[in-house]
Design an enzyme around this catalytic site. Structure first.
Site, PDB file in Angstrom:
ATOM      1  N   PRO A 200     -60.558  44.576   4.338  1.00 41.77           N
ATOM      2  CA  PRO A 200     -60.962  45.373   5.585  1.00 41.77           C
ATOM      3  C   PRO A 200     -61.764  44.510   6.454  1.00 41.77           C
ATOM      4  O   PRO A 200     -61.974  44.937   7.702  1.00 41.77           O
ATOM      5  CB  PRO A 200     -61.822  46.501   4.972  1.00 41.77           C
ATOM      6  CG  PRO A 200     -62.269  46.003   3.824  1.00 41.77           C
ATOM      7  CD  PRO A 200     -61.373  44.952   3.011  1.00 41.77           C
ATOM      8  N   CYS A 201     -62.336  43.354   6.183  1.00 42.38           N
ATOM      9  CA  CYS A 201     -63.317  42.733   6.904  1.00 42.38           C
ATOM     10  C   CYS A 201     -62.994  42.438   8.340  1.00 42.38           C
ATOM     11  O   CYS A 201     -63.553  42.579   9.395  1.00 42.38           O
ATOM     12  CB  CYS A 201     -63.633  41.011   6.335  1.00 42.38           C
ATOM     13  SG  CYS A 201     -63.977  41.468   4.716  1.00 42.38           S
ATOM     14  N   ARG A 202     -61.599  42.146   8.368  1.00 44.51           N
ATOM     15  CA  ARG A 202     -61.112  41.657   9.771  1.00 44.51           C
ATOM     16  C   ARG A 202     -60.605  43.118  10.771  1.00 44.51           C
ATOM     17  O   ARG A 202     -60.143  42.857  11.763  1.00 44.51           O
ATOM     18  CB  ARG A 202     -59.755  40.858   9.763  1.00 44.51           C
ATOM     19  CG  ARG A 202     -60.138  39.497   9.252  1.00 44.51           C
ATOM     20  CD  ARG A 202     -61.098  38.858  10.224  1.00 44.51           C
ATOM     21  NE  ARG A 202     -61.215  37.408   9.751  1.00 44.51           N
ATOM     22  CZ  ARG A 202     -60.339  36.425  10.135  1.00 44.51           C
ATOM     23  NH1 ARG A 202     -59.342  36.644  10.874  1.00 44.51           N
ATOM     24  NH2 ARG A 202     -60.583  35.153   9.875  1.00 44.51           N
ATOM     25  N   THR A 203     -60.667  44.405   9.969  1.00 44.01           N
ATOM     26  CA  THR A 203     -60.241  45.213  10.732  1.00 44.01           C
ATOM     27  C   THR A 203     -60.801  45.524  12.021  1.00 44.01           C
ATOM     28  O   THR A 203     -59.911  45.980  12.956  1.00 44.01           O
ATOM     29  CB  THR A 203     -60.202  46.545   9.765  1.00 44.01           C
ATOM     30  OG1 THR A 203     -59.568  46.422   8.513  1.00 44.01           O
ATOM     31  CG2 THR A 203     -59.576  48.021  10.312  1.00 44.01           C
TER      32      THR A 203
END
Lengths: 262, 254
Positions: A200-203
């Site tokens: 999810p870091c880049r979400t």
């Protein structure tokens, strides 16, 4: 509480109910006029509402999603199971089927391809993969997260390498850049079992491109639909176009409460 | 932070004496002797058991060996949990050394993550660090670091180098002087009795009145059933490495 300030102290006394509830309810989105850098976090209450909307539409079109609640803590997740066939020789319409009719359709096609001399290969049952997708909420990143597991019909789970290999061609470059930052195996936070996860870091990064500038009107749309239709295809999950018809929330009570706090 | 260096060192250098025994149904060419090892509490099983693997593979044929996995009294041990957590969760009330059974067959796909290389452990470790920083600093500190700093954290853990690790980790443990603490406290509460692996929620270090929250406050809020008023004690909430995982049973607080 305003998002974006480094101190982040509550500005008014909190009632005794338990600050955990307040923290999840009090998060608001900064109007674009205020912040240089915008954050498009999804707070948990809104996540649940959007999931509800999502499931409702899924039920209308028979897309197979359901909501599952965890009895211990009352949180939950979206869940869907479907089957995919890896063999290219099978007709396109077989790619996504619900568990109800997969076996009949498979057998019909196997018979067809045996008769058709132009078909080079036959679809064998080992090539059918059962995918189970879950959408959970991450309180750490305040975004939804896609978990999934996949196994062949005989029960053999796919390996991480096989999963990486099955990522659609147009996402392979991004995957190769940092496979360990993109899809890895992790423990499902509610079930405690191994699942694959799309990190999810880049979400927030890419969701913000969908919600700014010419796309500002998207902010009232269903976050789950926006997000899942973008990340789902990376791992073989498609969101039928009819979801685009889901009516945006119009001045719901949550929105007015958020504006009042702001 | 400098006053706490003793505590940090004690945490880092904590060890659990362990006896590894080969599972009786594994096929060996000769008798397998148990293997004794002091396991670091803060590390991961698959990171520190190369010698264990070599020791048992010496008495086995190549074709009988696939991915190693560990089990305690019938329960597969999740290598992605810190060793100290595994011990506290499963064996804290038993006599030392901790007896772990080693397997090379029938990997339990439904229970354990695969661990085919050190890369997997590194990815998991870094993901934990990143998630903790998302809570503490909105990921600002971890994202501002260079790749070599991330590597140094990992190498420090892998090679048991306290100074090397803390040279970088101290930055993740700081906050601006005008703030009274981290944004949220990274914590997880593990209980052996529940299906759900852990409880994790957003929790602020400061209460609305400005006073520091204590560990007791956290527990009262997050799992009130675990603590009775007599057992609550006050202490400043400490975050040492990644997650502090405490609380192993429903009816007693250690």
């Amino acid at each position: 509480m305003l998002e974006g300030t480094s101190g982040d102290h509550p500005v008014q006394p909190q009632p005794r109910q338990g600050h955990l509830e307040q923290m999840t309810q009090g998060r608001v989105q900064i109007p674009s006029s205020m912040a240089g850098e915008e954050d498009f976090f999804l707070e948990e209450k809104r996540f649940k509402q959007h999931c509800e909307e999502f499931v409702k539409h899924s039920q209308q079109i028979g897309d197979g999603w359901e909501w599952r609640t965890n009895k211990d803590l009352g949180d939950g997740y979206l869940s869907k199971t479907h089957f995919q066939v890896r063999n290219r020789h099978i007709a396109q319409d077989l790619r996504e089927k619900t568990s109800d009719n997969i076996e009949e359709t498979l057998l019909a096609h196997v018979e067809e391809s045996l008769d058709d001399s132009q078909v080079a290969g036959v679809c064998t049952t080992e090539e059918v993969i059962r995918y189970e997708y879950h959408v959970l909420y991450s309180s750490s990143y305040q975004v939804p997260v896609l978990y999934f597991r996949a196994c062949f019909l005989d029960g053999r789970p796919l390996t991480l390498e096989e999963i990486w290999g099955s990522v659609h061609a147009c996402y392979q470059d991004r995957l190769q850049e940092g496979p360990w930052d993109t899809i890895t195996q992790q423990e499902h936070p509610i079930l405690g079992q191994p699942f694959f996860v799309l990190h999810p870091c880049r979400t927030n990064e890419f969701i913000s491109t969908v919600l700014t500038g010419p796309w500002k009107h998207n902010r009232h749309k269903n976050y789950i639909i926006l997000w899942l239709s973008t990340v789902g295809p990376v791992v073989g999950l498609s969101v039928p176009l009819s979801y685009a018809k889901v009516a945006p929330e119009q001045n719901s009570s949550t929105d007015s409460a958020e504006r009042a706090l702001n | 932070m400098t006053d706490d260096k003793d505590v940090l060192r004690d945490v880092w250098f904590g060890r659990i004496p362990t006896c590894f025994t080969l599972y009786q149904d594994e096929i060996t060419e000769r008798e397998a002797e148990p293997y004794y090892l002091l396991l670091p509490r803060i590390s991961y099983l698959t990171l520190v058991t190369d010698k264990v693997k070599k020791h048992f593979q010496k008495v086995m044929r190549q074709e009988e060996v696939s991915e190693i996995w560990f089990e305690y009294e019938g329960t597969p041990l999740k290598w992605h949990y810190p060793i100290g957590l595994l011990f506290d969760l499963h064996a804290s009330n038993t006599a030392l050394p901790w007896s772990i059974t080693v397997h090379f067959k029938n990997f339990p796909e439904k229970d354990l993550l695969h661990c085919h290389s050190k890369d997997v452990i590194e990815a998991h470790f870094m993901a934990c660090i990143k998630e903790a920083d998302a809570l503490k600093h909105k990921s600002q500190v971890i994202n501002e670091m260079q790749k070599k700093d991330h590597k140094q954290l990992w190498m420090g853990l892998q090679n048991d180098k306290f100074e090397q690790f803390w040279a970088i980790n101290r930055k993740l443990m700081e906050y601006p002087p005008e703030d009274n603490g981290f944004r949220y406290i990274p914590f997880r509460i593990y209980q052996a009795t529940t299906e759900r692996p852990f409880i994790q929620k957003l929790f602020r270090p400061i209460a609305s009145g400005g006073q520091l929250h204590t560990l007791g406050d956290l527990l009262k809020d997050v799992c009130p059933s675990a603590v009775t008023p007599e057992e609550m004690w006050l202490s400043n909430l400490r975050i040492d490495l990644r997650w502090r995982a405490e609380d192993s049973s429903d009816d007693s607080w250690n």
